[in-house]
Design an enzyme around this catalytic site. Structure first.
Site, mmCIF file in Angstrom:
data_model
loop_
_atom_site.group_PDB
_atom_site.id
_atom_site.type_symbol
_atom_site.label_atom_id
_atom_site.label_comp_id
_atom_site.label_asym_id
_atom_site.label_seq_id
_atom_site.Cartn_x
_atom_site.Cartn_y
_atom_site.Cartn_z
ATOM 1 C CD GLU A 59 30.879 -29.789 17.515
ATOM 2 O OE1 GLU A 59 30.863 -30.595 16.755
ATOM 3 O OE2 GLU A 59 31.728 -29.421 17.910
ATOM 4 C CG ASP A 60 29.353 -21.678 16.936
ATOM 5 O OD1 ASP A 60 28.288 -21.276 17.400
ATOM 6 O OD2 ASP A 60 30.348 -21.048 17.332
#
Ligand code: ZN
Length: 180
Positions: A66-67
């Site tokens: 996600e990051d």
């Protein structure tokens, strides 16, 4: 448990700890991010009686895609942990190019279409987040914001139900403690 499975869990734990080494939770206690990942992994391990090592590995890695700043991509996960694990992680990964409100809406929409494993993981993730908000909430969160998070988490989990009684009960208990 077979030696290879134990080895893979240890590798995933180390991979996650390194990938998230500079991150902290946004809660008041600013716990290292890995604490969130080990809690979610522990919850899915208990939920499945320790029988699903791939789900435990996916739980340890569930926030790694996600990051973008972590520089981990899907191909790397396939390479290190196999396609089944990578696919579970992808299933629970938000598209960060979308605005936050849209990402939150899509979690509710997508929940009923997730695989059984991804749904257990999603419920465990939300249960862990509720616990953090109950015990070490971000300092700047108002009661209304906490209420809003709890209501949204309940909506996402509503779409995930019917996969694992134990994890659903853990979530429900934490949800019931949210009297803000
Ligand atoms: Zn998470």
């Amino acid at each position: 448990m077979k030696a290879k499975k134990v080895l893979q869990i240890a590798l995933a734990l180390d991979f996650a700890a390194w990938a998230h080494s500079t991150q902290r939770r946004k809660g008041g206690a600013r716990e290292p991010y890995i604490n969130h990942l080990t809690e979610v992994a522990r919850l899915v391990a208990q939920a499945t009686g320790g029988k699903d090592h791939k789900l435990i590995i996916a739980a340890l890695l569930h926030d790694v895609l996600e990051d973008q700043a972590l520089h981990v991509n899907y191909a790397m996960l396939v390479d290190h942990f196999g396609e089944r694990v990578a696919r579970i992680v992808l299933e629970v990964t938000d598209d960060k190019s979308l605005p936050k409100a849209e990402r939150k809406r899509l979690q509710v929409v997508h929940a009923p279409h997730l695989s059984r494993r991804a749904r257990i993981l999603k419920i465990a993730d939300k249960a862990a987040n509720l616990n953090s908000i109950l015990h070490t909430p971000p300092r700047d969160w108002s009661a209304a914001r906490k209420r809003e998070y709890f209501a949204w988490a309940a909506e996402v989990v509503a779409g995930c139900r019917g996969v694992n009684e134990w994890i659903e009960a853990v979530f429900d208990e934490r949800l019931s403690l949210g009297k803000f």
